[in-house]
Design a protein around this motif. Structure first.
Motif, mmCIF file in Angstrom:
data_model
loop_
_atom_site.group_PDB
_atom_site.id
_atom_site.type_symbol
_atom_site.label_atom_id
_atom_site.label_comp_id
_atom_site.label_asym_id
_atom_site.label_seq_id
_atom_site.Cartn_x
_atom_site.Cartn_y
_atom_site.Cartn_z
ATOM 1 N N ARG A 170 20.482 2.204 2.131
ATOM 2 C CA ARG A 170 20.110 1.853 3.481
ATOM 3 C C ARG A 170 20.724 2.837 4.466
ATOM 4 N N ALA A 171 21.950 3.227 4.197
ATOM 5 C CA ALA A 171 22.638 4.119 5.120
ATOM 6 C C ALA A 171 22.167 5.558 4.966
ATOM 7 N N ALA A 172 21.741 5.920 3.772
ATOM 8 C CA ALA A 172 21.499 7.325 3.491
ATOM 9 C C ALA A 172 20.050 7.745 3.626
ATOM 10 N N GLY A 173 19.133 6.815 3.749
ATOM 11 C CA GLY A 173 17.723 7.185 3.727
ATOM 12 C C GLY A 173 17.345 8.068 4.889
ATOM 13 N N LEU A 174 16.266 8.803 4.737
ATOM 14 C CA LEU A 174 15.726 9.542 5.872
ATOM 15 C C LEU A 174 14.580 8.710 6.438
ATOM 16 N N GLY A 175 13.389 9.271 6.537
ATOM 17 C CA GLY A 175 12.312 8.521 7.159
ATOM 18 C C GLY A 175 11.761 7.411 6.292
ATOM 19 N N ARG A 176 10.900 6.608 6.891
ATOM 20 C CA ARG A 176 10.286 5.486 6.175
ATOM 21 C C ARG A 176 8.802 5.768 5.952
ATOM 22 N N ALA A 177 8.311 5.458 4.773
ATOM 23 C CA ALA A 177 6.873 5.563 4.514
ATOM 24 C C ALA A 177 6.169 4.406 5.216
ATOM 25 N N SER A 178 4.868 4.557 5.454
ATOM 26 C CA SER A 178 4.164 3.528 6.223
ATOM 27 C C SER A 178 4.040 2.234 5.438
ATOM 28 N N GLY A 179 3.970 2.320 4.117
ATOM 29 C CA GLY A 179 3.779 1.125 3.312
ATOM 30 C C GLY A 179 2.350 0.630 3.306
ATOM 31 N N GLU A 180 1.476 1.327 4.020
ATOM 32 C CA GLU A 180 0.068 0.910 4.053
ATOM 33 C C GLU A 180 -0.787 1.960 3.353
ATOM 34 N N ALA A 181 -2.003 1.574 3.007
ATOM 35 C CA ALA A 181 -2.914 2.515 2.345
ATOM 36 C C ALA A 181 -3.241 3.655 3.297
ATOM 37 N N ASP A 182 -3.312 4.860 2.772
ATOM 38 C CA ASP A 182 -3.624 6.036 3.567
ATOM 39 C C ASP A 182 -5.085 5.971 4.005
ATOM 40 N N PRO A 183 -5.364 5.954 5.309
ATOM 41 C CA PRO A 183 -6.759 5.804 5.747
ATOM 42 C C PRO A 183 -7.570 7.097 5.686
ATOM 43 N N ASP A 184 -6.933 8.212 5.388
ATOM 44 C CA ASP A 184 -7.629 9.496 5.501
ATOM 45 C C ASP A 184 -8.169 9.997 4.168
ATOM 46 N N ARG A 185 -9.071 10.957 4.268
ATOM 47 C CA ARG A 185 -9.685 11.555 3.084
ATOM 48 C C ARG A 185 -9.040 12.900 2.790
ATOM 49 N N TYR A 186 -8.991 13.239 1.529
ATOM 50 C CA TYR A 186 -8.452 14.529 1.092
ATOM 51 C C TYR A 186 -9.430 15.108 0.088
ATOM 52 N N GLU A 187 -9.391 16.419 -0.074
ATOM 53 C CA GLU A 187 -10.310 16.988 -1.047
ATOM 54 C C GLU A 187 -9.688 18.216 -1.707
ATOM 55 N N ARG A 188 -10.327 18.649 -2.765
ATOM 56 C CA ARG A 188 -9.855 19.825 -3.488
ATOM 57 C C ARG A 188 -10.960 20.847 -3.590
ATOM 58 N N ILE A 189 -10.574 22.099 -3.610
ATOM 59 C CA ILE A 189 -11.568 23.166 -3.706
ATOM 60 C C ILE A 189 -11.005 24.257 -4.615
#
Ligand SMILES: [Zn+2]
Lengths: 98, 995
Positions: free
Chosen positions: B149-168
């Motif tokens: 708890r003391a040492a962590g950096l940022g927090r993840a959202s904990g929610e599903a990522d709403p964005d799209r990603y792709e590969r090429i």
């Protein structure tokens, strides 16, 4: 992520191939005459060389051909590929390209 | 000083579009900036210097760098599902409405209660966690919660990522990573030679240090050459030019992976564009022009907000028009940092002092600074930075010792020299060489066709970058496509620079106070490295793990060399003998979303559906995934659960008729004059004499004698067979057959083809099975004409079909294969007929129940550790021929009487379910350890016997028939008393299926 040269399809990404193990061992020519030692050597004895090796790979998402591939297990350099009936040894001198 | 961009220079700032003002917020406070700003430059322009708290000590931190090496200025970006932790403010492009939060502080950035860690700092030295919390054993679990708890950096959202990603994927002749002076020169000459070129740069705009430094090329500002070159490259058909794209991994055979931040610079991605895109380049030649990273100097409290890299100080001024300080001090071991003094003075700032560790620097830049009346303290060090949330002064001490002089300042630019960004080169396993002048690691021989140029190769002069880059581009073009073109190299005025003094740390001042940070992100100090050395850690890799130096998300871009140098001093060895650590991908963090690309949710893997899948879905089937296939598990009516439904399906099948989709079984067409001989060598039982029109159950062994697969193979013609395999082994069996045909028996005239998807298959089982089929099949299927194990090609309601009289359920049964296009209608027709006769469809659960009742083995028994004899199939092995695996079947261990063999089990009380996976032991009350005699492989409830039943692999097998054992399941504390019985629970003589 190697590129493997299939004798039929040319240079293709490794993701199209499946690994099939040590290709320096041959199925006993006459199974009925092979000794238990022969079978033991064929089924169980496998080297794990550091350096050049010859392996079976199948072009499973291509022409389905099984082929022999010379590969350096240390550096991931690839040497020649050969069809099953063609001789290929780990210390092949790369004289001709399949 | 906060707000209103009071630190913004009125004219400087080539990156900015001042016509576009942007609003943004940091920790809820609202600010303004310009299009072209980064979050770091915009906050600096507003006088905000306290940007975060450090990882371990919660020390106040500002921005240190101007690039991807940043280890202090980390933020949580955006809110809600798009919240992203640990983003580097130096790389975040400002957009309208940007919201960012500082990290690792509680309750607020200005008042951080956990900075108490700083007061107990002596206890948080290297290895502290290991030493303190691992003893006594078990205490770690108690401490861990608070430490994390003391040492962590940022927090993840904990929610599903709403964005799209792709590969090429892209092939090219030449890939250039980095579009600074060297990379652009290389790309330009390669482009002119006609090569297919791809050039990448991680920043939003190309140019690298051409934008951050003031230089003249051909007498004009370097940005003129930059703009012309970029325009020419972008206009060329043979060039792919990508910005906001970081090459993060370099793999075998010149495979480079890069991530393009396509829409990260917008609040919400354009709906028609991906958020990020992973590029996979396969290049004939790679040119690494990744530049270099300026190194900090370790002096007391070198982490005070306001202390930054000297290059960053002038970069913010030249590119973003930010005067980070009005009273600045420069602390350097090299000439290059004097540029910062010149740039700040020319922009109207004041340089209070330049502190140089060298005794008598006299290069061109040094003289220019002196000429402007700046005091240069030679042979001196900054021994202590003063101030709390912001820098207020620094102590300057002669290197030989003496009284410190305190100089008031609001900015301190430090420079320990530049270190080439060798990460990609190093990722391939290629080595590094140490170069004494200027004191840095440079790439040694590359492993793949690749060359490093410019600052990435230790050539820091602009003239060298342009000349070497241009030459490398021409050579790469020649190597990849032959031919060459001479390329003109633009003229640059060279400054005479003297050799830097190799130094990365300086002693504490006379006050002996303060922390000298080496790794800013993980809070590792000079003292930590010294402690690790005292405790016997001499290997760099051990040092790294013990102190955590270089293990944060910045991968030690500004700390590894200093750590090595300190270790070298302590061991009294030259730096190259101490070694380097290994760099691994990724160069900068890559989001999981980008790596997953489109392969998420239902696109994670393909879904194989049978011809009858729609019918199953429409009729309420509950599906079960079997490999990539989905198959009906059961077909519930109303409120039925799986047991209720299966009991009904089995009862209907055994009482009337049942229909089951078996399309997924592997089907292999085997043809040729030697097909019979081939099958005879493959199968352990005889196949040479199978007549045309007959089917036979076949057993395949592995070469080591264990059972591989089983299935029914039918002879459809003189030289034509249809082999079936289990669903799971369809692919492996095919590959094995191809292996034997191509490599062991090439003389056999046989061709094989997988036809699994060409034929829909279903079985019709039960006493009324023939009644269902006799009107729709165009051949005589009376028992005389089509007895048990008959096989024939026929037509099913006019469609091409094959019919096999085989049985897995133990009932009179037929298996129909019909051309896949006709599968759905053939199935619907058959089911309607079956239901009219009181029958039912059935799924995998019922299929399993009926095979258990018959003692037929399946995947849980054919587990790679069972021989034919273990499964009660030893009698099938032919003694008259050779077959795969035969030589091994006689091995003594395979014949041991205590081998685990197939048996049936019934609960002694006739009612309690036996758990699949339960261990079989003699005595449930015995204290552990007890001998495990075997395990339960499959369980079911037999409606006909009205009792739970099970199959098991039991030591000694049927030699224990009649014995009572305990089926124990310690995981849930369940245990059932069971009796060993024959695995053939129903109709052991097979009278039903023979009809
Ligand atoms: Zn191929």
């Amino acid at each position: 992520m190697f590129i493997i040269k299939c004798p039929y399809c040319g240079e293709r990404d490794v993701t199209e191939f499946s690994y099939g193990g040590d290709a320096t061992r041959a199925y006993p020519q006459d199974p009925a005459q092979a000794t238990p030692e022969d079978w033991h050597a064929y089924v169980y004895e496998r080297d794990n060389p550091r350096g050049w090796h010859v392996e079976w790979w199948q072009h499973s998402q291509g022409c389905r051909q099984w082929l022999k591939l010379r590969r350096n297990t240390l550096t991931h350099e690839l040497g020649r590929t050969a069809l099953p009936h063609e001789p290929l040894s780990p210390d092949d001198d790369e004289g001709s390209d399949a | 000083m906060i707000g209103d961009q009071l630190r913004r220079h009125p004219t400087l700032g080539g990156a900015l579009d001042r016509s576009k003002a942007l609003r943004f917020s940091f920790d809820g406070q609202r600010y303004s900036g310009f299009q072209g700003d980064t979050l770091a430059s915009a906050l600096l322009a507003n006088g905000v210097t306290l940007l975060g708290r450090s990882f371990k000590y919660h020390r106040p931190r500002g921005v240190m760098s101007i690039g991807s090496e940043e280890s202090n200025a980390l933020a949580e970006l955006r809110t809600g599902a798009r919240r992203e932790p640990n983003t580097r403010m130096t790389q975040i492009e400002l957009f309208q409405g940007l919201e960012a939060q500082s990290q690792n502080r509680w309750p607020s950035l200005n008042l951080d209660l956990l900075s108490i860690n700083g007061l107990v700092a002596p206890f948080l030295a290297a290895g502290f966690y290991y030493k303190t919390f691992m003893r006594p054993r078990g205490f770690w679990e108690k401490y861990e919660y608070f430490i994390r708890r003391a040492a962590g950096l940022g927090r993840a959202s904990g929610e599903a990522d709403p964005d799209r990603y792709e590969r090429i994927h892209r092939h090219c002749d030449i890939l250039v990573t980095g579009a600074g002076a060297a990379g652009l020169a290389a790309a330009k000459s390669a482009m002119q030679a006609g090569a297919r070129v791809a050039i990448l740069d991680e920043r939003e705009a190309p140019g690298g240090w051409l934008r951050f430094d003031r230089n003249l090329i051909e007498g004009a500002p370097a940005t003129v050459w930059l703009d012309e070159t970029v325009a020419a490259l972008r206009a060329a058909d043979n060039v792919t030019f990508l910005t906001r794209t970081t090459a993060f991994g370099y793999y075998d055979h010149n495979l480079i992976t890069a991530v393009e931040r396509v829409q990260d610079h917008r609040a919400v991605p354009d709906p028609h564009k991906p958020r990020q895109r992973i590029w996979t380049f396969r290049a004939k030649q790679v040119i690494l022009a990744t530049g270099a990273v300026e190194q900090p100097l370790a002096f007391a409290d070198n982490d005070r907000p306001g202390v930054m890299l000297a290059g960053a100080l002038r970069g913010y001024l030249n590119a973003y028009g930010v005067m980070a300080g009005h009273k600045a001090v420069i602390f350097s071991n090299n000439d290059h940092a004097y540029r910062t003094a010149l740039d700040l003075i020319d922009a109207g700032g004041a340089i209070e002092a330049v502190v140089d560790v060298r005794p008598s620097p006299a290069g061109d830049l040094v003289r220019a600074v002196r000429d402007r009346g700046v005091r240069v303290y030679t042979d001196s060090i900054v021994s202590h930075a003063k101030g709390g949330h912001a820098l207020q002064a620094c102590d300057v001490t002669p290197r030989g010792g003496g009284r410190p002089e305190t100089i008031e300042c609001d900015a301190l630019g430090m420079s320990g020299g530049w270190n080439p960004a060798v990460h990609l080169h190093s990722q391939t396993g290629a080595k590094l060489d140490w170069r004494d002048d200027p004191g840095c690691f440079v790439p040694a021989t590359a492993k793949w066709p690749c060359v490093s140029v410019g600052a990435a190769n230790g050539d820091f002069q602009l003239a060298d970058c342009l000349a070497n880059g241009s030459e490398a581009g021409a050579q790469a073009a020649k190597a990849s496509m032959g031919g060459t073109t001479a390329t003109a190299v633009p003229g640059v005025r060279a400054f005479r620079e003297e050799r830097p003094h190799p130094i990365w740390e300086v002693p504490l001042g006379p006050d002996r106070r303060g922390k000298r940070f080496v790794d800013f992100q993980n809070d590792v100090t000079v003292e930590d490295v010294e402690l690790a050395h005292r405790e016997g850690f001499v290997s760099v890799e051990h040092l790294k793990r013990y102190t955590t130096m270089g293990m944060a998300t910045d991968q030690g871009k500004t700390s590894n060399i200093a750590g090595l140098a300190i270790m070298a001093r302590l061991r009294d060895k030259p730096i190259p003998e101490v070694g380097t650590t290994t760099f691994r991908p990724p160069f900068t963090p890559v989001s999981i979303g980008a790596i997953a690309g489109q392969e998420r949710g239902q696109h994670f893997q393909p879904l194989r559906r049978t011809s009858m899948d729609d019918w199953h879905a429409e009729n309420g089937a509950v599906f079960q995934n079997v490999g990539l296939w989905r198959r009906p598990h059961y077909y519930p009516h109303a409120q039925e659960d799986v047991d209720d439904a299966s009991r009904r399906e089995v009862t209907a099948t055994r009482g009337a008729v049942g229909v089951c989709d078996v399309t997924t079984l592997g089907k292999i067409d085997v043809q040729g004059p030697d097909a019979a001989e081939f099958l005879n060598r493959i199968y352990a039982n005889g196949f040479a004499k199978l007549p045309v029109g007959k089917a036979r159950y076949g057993l395949m062994l592995r070469e080591d004698g264990m059972v591989f697969d089983d299935g029914v193979t039918s002879r459809l013609g003189e030289t034509r067979y249809l082999m079936t395999t289990t669903t799971g082994n369809a692919g492996p069996v095919m590959a094995k057959l191809e292996f034997y045909l191509q490599t062991v028996w090439p003389e056999l005239r046989v061709r094989i083809t997988s036809v699994t998807e060409q034929w829909a298959g279903f079985s019709v089982a039960g006493p009324k099975a023939r009644e269902v089929l006799q009107d729709v099949i165009d051949i005589d299927i009376s028992d005389g004409a089509f007895p048990f194990m008959a096989a024939a090609e026929c037509r099913f309601a006019g469609a091409p079909a094959r019919l096999f009289r085989i049985s897995f359920s133990g009932e009179r049964a037929y298996e129909v294969n019909v051309a896949a296009d006709h599968g759905a209608e053939a199935w619907a027709l058959t089911v309607a007929k079956a239901q009219a006769l009181g029958g039912s469809v059935y799924g995998l659960e019922s299929l399993g129940t009926m095979r258990i009742e018959k003692g037929h083995v399946a995947g849980t028994e054919i587990n790679g550790q069972t021989t034919a004899d273990d499964l009660g199939l030893g009698g099938m092995l032919s003694s008259k021929k050779e077959f795969i695996g035969k030589a091994m079947t006689g091995r003594p261990a395979y014949l041991a009487p205590d081998r685990q063999k197939l048996v049936g089990l019934r609960p002694v009380d006739g009612a309690t379910w036996i758990k699949a996976g339960a261990q079989l032991i003699e005595d449930g009350a015995a204290a552990p350890p007890v001998q495990m005699l075997g395990h339960v492989t499959a369980v079911a409830f037999s409606p006909e016997l009205n009792t739970p039943i099970a199959l098991a692999l039991l030591s000694g097998g049927m030699a224990r028939a009649g014995a009572a054992l305990e089926a124990a399941y310690p995981l849930t504390g369940e245990s059932v008393r069971v009796r060993v019985v024959s695995p053939h629970f129903l109709d052991p003589e097979g009278t039903r299926m023979h009809g």
